[in-house]
Write an enzyme that holds these catalytic residues in place. Sequence first.
Site, short mmCIF file in Angstrom:
data_model
loop_
_atom_site.label_atom_id
_atom_site.label_comp_id
_atom_site.label_asym_id
_atom_site.label_seq_id
_atom_site.Cartn_x
_atom_site.Cartn_y
_atom_site.Cartn_z
CG PHE A 62 -117.70 -46.71 37.76
CD1 PHE A 62 -117.12 -45.49 37.45
CD2 PHE A 62 -117.77 -47.09 39.09
CE1 PHE A 62 -116.62 -44.66 38.45
CE2 PHE A 62 -117.27 -46.27 40.10
CZ PHE A 62 -116.69 -45.05 39.77
CG ASP A 74 -124.08 -48.15 38.59
OD1 ASP A 74 -124.54 -46.98 38.61
OD2 ASP A 74 -123.11 -48.50 39.30
CE1 TYR A 84 -120.20 -39.63 43.63
CE2 TYR A 84 -121.21 -40.67 45.54
CZ TYR A 84 -120.37 -40.74 44.45
OH TYR A 84 -119.69 -41.90 44.18
CE LYS A 85 -120.46 -40.61 39.97
NZ LYS A 85 -120.35 -42.01 39.62
NE ARG A 139 -116.06 -38.37 33.48
CZ ARG A 139 -116.44 -39.00 34.58
NH1 ARG A 139 -116.82 -40.24 34.55
NH2 ARG A 139 -116.42 -38.37 35.73
C1 LIG Z 1 -119.70 -42.91 40.42
C2 LIG Z 1 -120.16 -44.31 40.23
C3 LIG Z 1 -120.28 -45.18 41.31
C4 LIG Z 1 -119.84 -44.75 42.68
O1 LIG Z 1 -120.08 -45.69 43.68
P1 LIG Z 1 -119.83 -45.28 45.20
O2 LIG Z 1 -120.21 -46.47 45.96
O3 LIG Z 1 -120.68 -44.07 45.46
O4 LIG Z 1 -118.40 -44.89 45.35
C5 LIG Z 1 -120.79 -46.45 41.07
N1 LIG Z 1 -121.12 -46.83 39.82
C6 LIG Z 1 -121.00 -46.01 38.76
C7 LIG Z 1 -121.39 -46.48 37.41
C8 LIG Z 1 -120.50 -44.73 38.93
O5 LIG Z 1 -120.35 -43.92 37.89
#
Ligand SMILES: *Cc1c(COP(=O)(O)O)cnc(C)c1O
Length: 420
Positions: free
Chosen positions: A125, A206, A231-232, A381
């Site tokens: 990501f 992560d 939030y996911k 996706r």
């Molecule tokens: C969605 C996501 C993020 C989001 O990071 P924010 O700091 O909340 O914007 C980070 N890492 C991964 C792997 C993600 O999928």
Amino acid sequence: MTASSREQAAAEDRACPLTPYRDLFVFGAGGPIYLDGNSLGRQPRGTAGALARVLEEWADDLVQGWDRWAGLSAAVGDRLAPLLGAAGGQVLVCDSTTVNLYKLAAAALEARPGRQVIVGDAHDFPTVRYVLQGLARQPGRRLRLVDAGPTVALGGEELSGVLAGTAAGEVALVCLSGVNYRSGAVADMAGVNDVAHRAGALVLWDLSHAAGAVPLSLDADGADMAVGCGYKYLNGGPGAPSWLYVRAARHAELASPIWGWWGQAGQFDMGPTYQPAPGVGRFLAGTPDVLGLASLDAGIAPLLQAGIPALWHKTRSLVALLAARAEELLGPLGASLASPPDPGPRGGHLAISHPHARAASYLLRQRRLVVADFRPPDVLRLAPVALYTSRVEVWDAVPHIASVLSDPAVRSAPPSSWVT
Ligand SMILES: *Cc1c(COP(=O)(O)O)cnc(C)c1O
């Protein structure tokens, strides 16, 4: 078993012990089929009440509310811990994923002086790649990337390949995602931890696309540190705070690069110099977002009630159904699977590649059929979420996708003329 008719899918929904959990979420009437819970989870019915309670506490108690709120980062972290396979006292809810990733990566680099190499994943990501690139700017530091292709589930073997190109004692930190944000490939976390530790490096995961979707065992797998989104799959709402995990045995050797007063031992002594708090609390920086914490707490409640084993069982059945339907209905339209071909290392979402994926995603939303994400260059996706997506919805979503992929408007449009 994968349903082979809509009636069978409906019968499986009726028999599924998780079907009643759908009622714990807010659904608009006649809305599109939502296959984007890995970008923003649905709103639990309990969230409005949880937020209203904080507003009341604020109105009634004003600053004295902090007597209750001050411990929330750790308390919500402890409630979340079972979803991560972690014992208490190792998880905090605070800040954003990006900020937590930075804090823990920087802490690991400081704890390994003399080691200058960071290992990341070329297909990770963006924020993970960018944070590591930023840290690697310091003179002498280098970033080495595993590049096993976008759909390969990373394990000890892929990491060993990169380590073979470094000198002994060079690698300080290995930072990877547990579930790839695009392909859904699930890393072999125990295997990576093992290989990294044998090289003397620390590992930071992560788990934004993993927590709340796939079984995790951070303690048992030997993970050092992890972060993830609120939030996911955790349903905390837009911009909900993130979580971080630091293994208890590592607390003493790791220090936050941000010396904030919330990570201070004896915070309200207001002493002259920074002394990190003894436990995981040292990774707090500033004042936590209490409304966000309450919202995340309400977001994880349905997950804790259902339990990861039941959720994972249904997730696998939904993803298998989606894969079978996609192969049958979208394959003939030129789509192909952009997730691991073998269901073993697949997480909670599936990626389909098609030259017109961007236009398809746009049309699916515009026609209020299906909400799915487009990810460059050509991926659609799809995330069916065990708590609130039914097998019938998965069954029905695929012909909708087929309808837009075979629509002449999509076929004749250059992909770049569509914006999602
Ligand atoms: C969605 C996501 C993020 C989001 O990071 P924010 O700091 O909340 O914007 C980070 N890492 C991964 C792997 C993600 O999928």
